[in-house]
Design an enzyme around this catalytic site. Structure first.
Site, PDB file in Angstrom:
ATOM      1  N   LYS A  48       0.818  -1.220   0.000  1.00 15.80           N
ATOM      2  CA  LYS A  48       0.000   0.000   0.000  1.00 15.80           C
ATOM      3  C   LYS A  48       0.849   1.266   0.000  1.00 15.80           C
ATOM      4  CE  LYS A  48      -3.550  -1.922   2.936  1.00 15.80           C
ATOM      5  NZ  LYS A  48      -4.586  -1.443   3.866  1.00 15.80           N
ATOM      6  N   GLY A  83      -7.909  -4.766   8.304  1.00 18.89           N
ATOM      7  CA  GLY A  83      -7.822  -3.918   9.498  1.00 18.89           C
ATOM      8  C   GLY A  83      -6.629  -4.238  10.400  1.00 18.89           C
ATOM      9  N   GLU A 130      -0.693   8.063   7.649  1.00 18.26           N
ATOM     10  CA  GLU A 130      -1.622   8.965   6.957  1.00 18.26           C
ATOM     11  C   GLU A 130      -2.268   9.897   7.962  1.00 18.26           C
ATOM     12  OE1 GLU A 130      -4.635   6.489   5.205  1.00 18.26           O
ATOM     13  OE2 GLU A 130      -3.424   6.005   3.455  1.00 18.26           O
ATOM     14  N   LYS A 131      -2.697  11.044   7.478  1.00 16.45           N
ATOM     15  CA  LYS A 131      -3.550  11.911   8.284  1.00 16.45           C
ATOM     16  C   LYS A 131      -4.826  11.111   8.574  1.00 16.45           C
ATOM     17  CE  LYS A 131      -5.019  15.899   9.814  1.00 16.45           C
ATOM     18  NZ  LYS A 131      -4.356  16.414  11.024  1.00 16.45           N
ATOM     19  N   ILE A 180      -8.469  11.027   8.789  1.00 15.26           N
ATOM     20  CA  ILE A 180      -9.589  11.865   8.345  1.00 15.26           C
ATOM     21  C   ILE A 180     -10.746  11.647   9.321  1.00 15.26           C
ATOM     22  CG2 ILE A 180     -11.096  12.419   6.381  1.00 15.26           C
ATOM     23  CD1 ILE A 180      -8.249  12.620   5.469  1.00 15.26           C
ATOM     24  N   LYS A 227     -16.067  -4.050   7.210  1.00 11.38           N
ATOM     25  CA  LYS A 227     -17.364  -3.663   6.652  1.00 11.38           C
ATOM     26  C   LYS A 227     -18.494  -4.572   7.156  1.00 11.38           C
ATOM     27  CE  LYS A 227     -14.823  -2.284   2.579  1.00 11.38           C
ATOM     28  NZ  LYS A 227     -14.271  -2.788   1.301  1.00 11.38           N
ATOM     29  N   GLU A 251     -10.472   2.101  -3.564  1.00 13.88           N
ATOM     30  CA  GLU A 251     -11.098   2.597  -2.332  1.00 13.88           C
ATOM     31  C   GLU A 251     -10.673   4.035  -2.054  1.00 13.88           C
ATOM     32  OE1 GLU A 251     -11.704  -1.525   0.189  1.00 13.88           O
ATOM     33  OE2 GLU A 251     -10.118  -0.171   0.842  1.00 13.88           O
ATOM     34  N   ASN A 285      -7.983  -2.831  -4.345  1.00 21.11           N
ATOM     35  CA  ASN A 285      -8.123  -4.269  -4.133  1.00 21.11           C
ATOM     36  C   ASN A 285      -8.169  -4.949  -5.498  1.00 21.11           C
ATOM     37  OD1 ASN A 285      -8.178  -4.283  -1.293  1.00 21.11           O
ATOM     38  ND2 ASN A 285     -10.268  -3.502  -1.361  1.00 21.11           N
ATOM     39  N   ARG A 310      -9.054  -7.818  -6.718  1.00 23.43           N
ATOM     40  CA  ARG A 310      -9.840  -9.067  -6.724  1.00 23.43           C
ATOM     41  C   ARG A 310     -11.326  -8.727  -6.703  1.00 23.43           C
ATOM     42  NH1 ARG A 310     -11.570  -7.887  -1.658  1.00 23.43           N
ATOM     43  NH2 ARG A 310      -9.959  -7.203  -0.219  1.00 23.43           N
TER      44      ARG A 310
HETATM   45  P1  ADP Z   1      -7.635  -2.722   5.360  1.00 20.48           P
HETATM   46  O1  ADP Z   1      -7.101  -2.979   3.993  1.00 20.48           O
HETATM   47  O2  ADP Z   1      -6.814  -3.332   6.466  1.00 20.48           O
HETATM   48  O3  ADP Z   1      -9.100  -3.031   5.483  1.00 20.48           O
HETATM   49  P2  ADP Z   1      -7.944   0.104   4.757  1.00 20.48           P
HETATM   50  O4  ADP Z   1      -6.742   0.905   4.415  1.00 20.48           O
HETATM   51  O5  ADP Z   1      -8.818  -0.351   3.619  1.00 20.48           O
HETATM   52  O6  ADP Z   1      -7.464  -1.167   5.623  1.00 20.48           O
HETATM   53  O7  ADP Z   1      -8.834   0.877   5.810  1.00 20.48           O
HETATM   54  C1  ADP Z   1      -9.944   0.291   6.431  1.00 20.48           C
HETATM   55  C2  ADP Z   1     -10.816   1.340   7.085  1.00 20.48           C
HETATM   56  O8  ADP Z   1     -10.068   2.083   8.050  1.00 20.48           O
HETATM   57  C3  ADP Z   1     -11.365   2.394   6.143  1.00 20.48           C
HETATM   58  O9  ADP Z   1     -12.513   1.962   5.476  1.00 20.48           O
HETATM   59  C4  ADP Z   1     -11.627   3.539   7.097  1.00 20.48           C
HETATM   60  O10 ADP Z   1     -12.821   3.329   7.830  1.00 20.48           O
HETATM   61  C5  ADP Z   1     -10.474   3.450   8.065  1.00 20.48           C
HETATM   62  N1  ADP Z   1      -9.364   4.318   7.613  1.00 20.48           N
HETATM   63  C6  ADP Z   1      -8.285   3.934   6.915  1.00 20.48           C
HETATM   64  N2  ADP Z   1      -7.460   4.990   6.672  1.00 20.48           N
HETATM   65  C7  ADP Z   1      -8.028   6.062   7.234  1.00 20.48           C
HETATM   66  C8  ADP Z   1      -7.673   7.455   7.340  1.00 20.48           C
HETATM   67  N3  ADP Z   1      -6.548   7.933   6.809  1.00 20.48           N
HETATM   68  N4  ADP Z   1      -8.519   8.273   7.998  1.00 20.48           N
HETATM   69  C9  ADP Z   1      -9.671   7.801   8.550  1.00 20.48           C
HETATM   70  N5  ADP Z   1     -10.053   6.520   8.503  1.00 20.48           N
HETATM   71  C10 ADP Z   1      -9.250   5.644   7.850  1.00 20.48           C
END
Ligand code: ADP
Length: 447
Positions: A116, A165, A200-201, A203, A237, A275, A290, A292
């Site tokens: 990533k 996660g 990352e910041k 959000i 999710k 995403e 993703n 897939r």
């Molecule tokens: P994974 O691949 O482990 O599921 P993701 O990078 O897709 O991780 O992030 C999963 C979830 O975490 C996102 O859908 C969001 O809810 C939260 N998230 C991830 N990055 C951020 C961010 N920079 N700021 C706020 N929420 C985040």
């Protein structure tokens, strides 16, 4: 044209793929672990091969066994589903070497997008907005802290190879950074065998919006609209819907164009998902790709009328996409809800057991993807998802009403599930209004 496809997965997605094969006149081969001898996918496929003991590492993650099985049954292609080996670049490389078509992108694309931190860099180069954060992978808490101080708190620390996660930590204050970094890094080493992280910041209260992409090997790329996956519990999710109430035509065009650009930038092929996080001011940021099929693909199938799994197979066969962007329209509203065998009263711990009674509802605009049946023994070794309940109706409120009605009909006896929890979410006023973000569960259900 493929004559035979080996399905390297289990559960409802394996069943979903076997059905697509059958509809296309292609023979299917199931692989199964010892625990899955009686599983639905094992029974439904044209052929079935036991590939090892119950633990995933001995079976569904065992690359050599799966490849040997593919060669033994003379299958032309492997469909990986999601999870397991679906995003494993090494496995895809092995398929390529054995001249077996992997139904998905090439190993080099999976390698590029699977990391990533690297994917962020690639997107930044293409001028695609990413969540503000580090440009290079970080390995020590010390350098991480310097960067986090610059980004400004709160920040989120993530594992470069992360998923599901895992290896993710939110840091509110500078003093907490070092310990959180170390915990996240330990988790990353434990789960992914890798110590590189990125920051990352964080959000605040965003929506999780993802775009479904389809790309053929001739450079044609389309998007199939968005899915709003903001209803999550601990970054996992729970409910997904399409379209998103946060979207208008203008924003959909802007984000859709970015998703297509992201796919084109890496020369993507097959189905994929981009995403994004969308903040309150409608700024959007690339989060990850993703490579897939996703769990939540049925909602996109409902609103577009396009069968994603069949299209994946056709793309892998070398066919050109049979539609252009202008042909794709979004009709009505679809929602998916995941019913898991878990105990809401006990931190949603997985609850294996025997399904003693089962009623799966049907009806107009109702689809339930599952691999469970009466007297089925849920093995403790795998994912706890039992059913994906998916509904489609003319608008969001009708789809919610339909979901409430359908969930009221579901009977699953013999194991604890999150059915009532899901029911409560659909009945929540804020949810009904569409006033949702990724903190919804935390804010209203976890005080
Ligand atoms: P994974 O691949 O482990 O599921 P993701 O990078 O897709 O991780 O992030 C999963 C979830 O975490 C996102 O859908 C969001 O809810 C939260 N998230 C991830 N990055 C951020 C961010 N920079 N700021 C706020 N929420 C985040």
């Amino acid at each position: 044209m493929f004559k035979k496809i080996l399905v390297a997965n289990r559960g409802e997605i394996a069943v979903r793929i076997i059905r697509a094969c059958r509809e296309l006149g292609i023979k299917s081969v199931a692989v199964y672990s010892e625990a899955d001898k009686e599983a639905l996918h094992t029974q439904l496929a044209d052929e079935s091969i036991c590939i090892g003991a119950s633990a995933s590492s001995d079976s569904y993650l065992n690359m050599e066994r799966i490849l040997s099985a593919t060669i033994a049954v003379k299958a032309d292609a492997i469909h990986p589903g999601f999870g397991f080996l679906s995003e494993n670049a090494k496995f895809v490389e092995m398929c390529e070497k054995c001249n077996i078509k992997f139904i998905g992108p090439s190993s080099s694309i999976i390698h590029k997008m699977g990391n990533k931190a690297e994917a962020r860099k690639t997107m930044m180069k293409a001028s695609i907005p990413v969540v503000p954060g580090t440009k290079e992978p970080v390995v020590t808490a010390e350098e991480g802290k310097k960067l986090a101080d610059k980004i400004g708190y709160p920040v989120i620390i993530k594992a470069s190879l992360g998923g599901g996660g895992k290896g993710m930590r939110i840091v509110e204050r500078e003093e907490e950074f070092t310990s959180q970094f170390e915990t996240a890094q330990m988790e990353s080493i434990g789960s992914f065998g890798d110590n590189t992280m990125y920051i990352e910041k964080y959000i605040v209260n965003p929506r999780h919006i993802e775009f479904q992409i389809l790309a053929d090997q001739y450079g044609n790329v389309v998007h199939l609209g968005e899915r709003d996956c903001s209803i999550q519990r601990r970054h996992q999710k729970l409910i997904e819907e399409s379209p998103s109430v946060a979207m208008d035509e203008n924003l959909r065009k802007k984000m859709g164009d970015m998703a297509i650009l992201a796919a084109k930038t890496v020369g993507y092929e097959n189905a994929g998902t981009i995403e994004f996080l969308l903040d309150k001011d409608k700024n959007f940021y690339f989060m990850e790709m993703n490579t897939r099929i996703q769990v939540e693909h049925p909602i996109t199938e409902f609103v577009t009328g396009i069968d994603l799994v069949k299209t994946q197979i056709e793309i892998a066969e070398g066919k050109e996409l049979p539609f252009t962007q202008n042909d794709i329209t979004i009709t009505g509203h679809a929602i998916e809800c995941r019913i898991n065998a878990e105990d809401p009263a006990c931190h949603f711990m997985p609850c294996p057991g025997t399904i003693e009674s089962l009623h799966i509802p049907g009806g107009n605009g109702v689809r339930v993807d599952t691999a469970v049946y009466q007297n089925y023994k849920i093995p403790p070794f795998y994912d706890s998802m039992l059913l994906k309940v998916v509904v489609h109706d003319k608008d969001r409120i009708s789809a919610i009403q339909k979901m409430i009605s359908v969930l009221g009909e579901v009977i699953i006896g013999g194991t604890k599930t999150n059915l009532n929890f899901q029911y409560e979410i659909f009945n929540h006023e804020k949810f009904k209004k569409g006033d949702i973000n990724t903190h919804f569960i935390q804010d209203y259900f976890e005080q």
